[in-house]
Design an enzyme around this catalytic site. Structure first.
Site, short mmCIF file in Angstrom:
data_model
loop_
_atom_site.label_atom_id
_atom_site.label_comp_id
_atom_site.label_asym_id
_atom_site.label_seq_id
_atom_site.Cartn_x
_atom_site.Cartn_y
_atom_site.Cartn_z
CB CYS A 115 -0.81 -0.14 1.18
SG CYS A 115 -2.13 -1.35 1.28
CG HIS A 257 -3.03 3.11 2.10
ND1 HIS A 257 -3.72 2.68 0.96
CD2 HIS A 257 -3.21 2.27 3.04
CE1 HIS A 257 -4.10 1.59 1.17
NE2 HIS A 257 -3.83 1.06 2.34
CG ASN A 287 -6.70 -0.83 1.51
OD1 ASN A 287 -6.25 -0.61 0.66
ND2 ASN A 287 -6.29 -1.15 2.89
#
Length: 335
Positions: A115, A257, A287
């Site tokens: 990520c 993020h 996500n």
């Protein structure tokens, strides 16, 4: 590193989300939980999944094409693909993406920082541009996490979606709108096991070994991820702000993020930034791993709120574990 001469300047941007929209009610029914249970824990309302025939490279090509079109289709010297879900274990996916974009022959490689991959990719790209050997590049974050999660797992199934985002970067000054002024990268392999897909590579071989379906799934220790994500993104952001001489009131926008809403809000509050100045789109896209920051940037552009020259802190935390932060100003997009 802080750049005093050439650095990366963002001049174009593009995003891609698959057509298949998965609402919370579909996941809640499968997991035997309520829609409110998912909403309260994640802040996510929907996510996008690839169709069975889709791949990470398909999304990367679409996002990359849109980014190039947004700034007049400049010639590019390199392509960095941030992903933890490549099309194949071997070879890398980036060369195929470059070829499909009509630029075979350029430098093209994958970068896996999970990520944190997009900020890692920006940082590597900035270094390539600062070297003087390259003039323009494409940094893409593309992940198909739906292809590696167990859709019956209450920890991971509600959280992740698929998507891709890309930026065109050119050599320029850190004082220009869109200029990457500073970055910091970090990792701690001692925390390897809190996010991991164990099977299929050299540590847990796939060749000649009876398959274990569970080993092919991405697993996550949710509470530890929350703890370390907030602390590492906070520390990295404060480090960058200190290097730039920025106080919390100087930062116009925090782009983290998009792990889940609770992590984003907690990170902003721990840094001391009003969560209203945190760009959040996790509710609409979930996500998306390395794609999440460029997807959030595109959503912010569509909102029309950020202004050219606004001070921005990017920050991320991912498997490995890795973390990253960067300081930049809001680009001047021509669309």
């Amino acid at each position: 590193m802080t750049y005093s001469t050439a650095t990366a300047v963002i001049t174009g941007i593009g995003a891609y989300l698959p057509d298949r929209v998965i609402k919370n009610d579909e996941i809640a029914e499968r997991l035997g939980v309520s829609v409110d249970w998912i909403q309260d824990r994640t802040g996510i309302e929907q996510r996008f999944f690839l169709e069975p025939t889709g791949s990470t490279s398909d999304m990367a090509v679409e996002a990359g094409r849109k980014a190039l079109e947004s700034c007049g289709n400049p010639a590019i010297d390199f392509l960095i693909l941030a992903t933890c879900t490549p099309d194949h274990l071997f070879p890398a996916t980036a060369p195929n993406v470059a070829a499909r974009l009509g630029v075979p022959g350029i430098a093209a490689f994958d970068l896996n920082a999970a990520c944190s991959g997009f900020i890692y990719g920006l940082s590597v790209g900035a270094g390539m541009l600062a070297s003087g050997g390259y003039k323009t590049g494409l940094v893409i974050g593309s992940d198909a996490i739906s292809t590696i999660i167990n859709h019956d797992d209450k920890v991971t199934a509600p959280i992740f979606g698929d998507g891709a985002g890309a930026v065109v970067i050119r050599a320029g000054s850190p004082d220009e709108p869109g200029g990457l002024m500073a970055h910091t990268l970090g990792s701690d392999g001692n925390l390897l096991d809190i996010m991991k897909t164990p099977g299929g590579a050299s540590r847990q071989r796939a060749a000649g070994v009876p398959s274990d379906p569970e080993s092919s799934y991405f697993g996550m220790q949710g509470r530890l991820v929350y703890k370390y994500a907030v602390s590492r993104m906070t520390e990295a952001s404060l480090s960058i702000m200190d290097r730039m001489g920025w106080g919390v009131d100087d930062v116009d926008w925090l782009v983290g993020h998009q792990a889940n809403r609770r992590i984003l809000v907690a990170t902003a509050e721990t840094i001391g930034i009003d969560p209203a100045r945190a760009i959040i789109n996790v509710d609409r896209v979930a996500n998306t791993s390395a794609a999440s920051i460029p997807l959030a940037l595109v959503d912010a552009i569509h909102s029309g709120v950020p202004k050219t020259g606004d001070k921005v802190v990017l920050t991320a935390f991912g498997g490995g574990v890795t973390w990253a932060a960067a300081a930049m100003t809001w680009p001047e997009f021509g669309f």
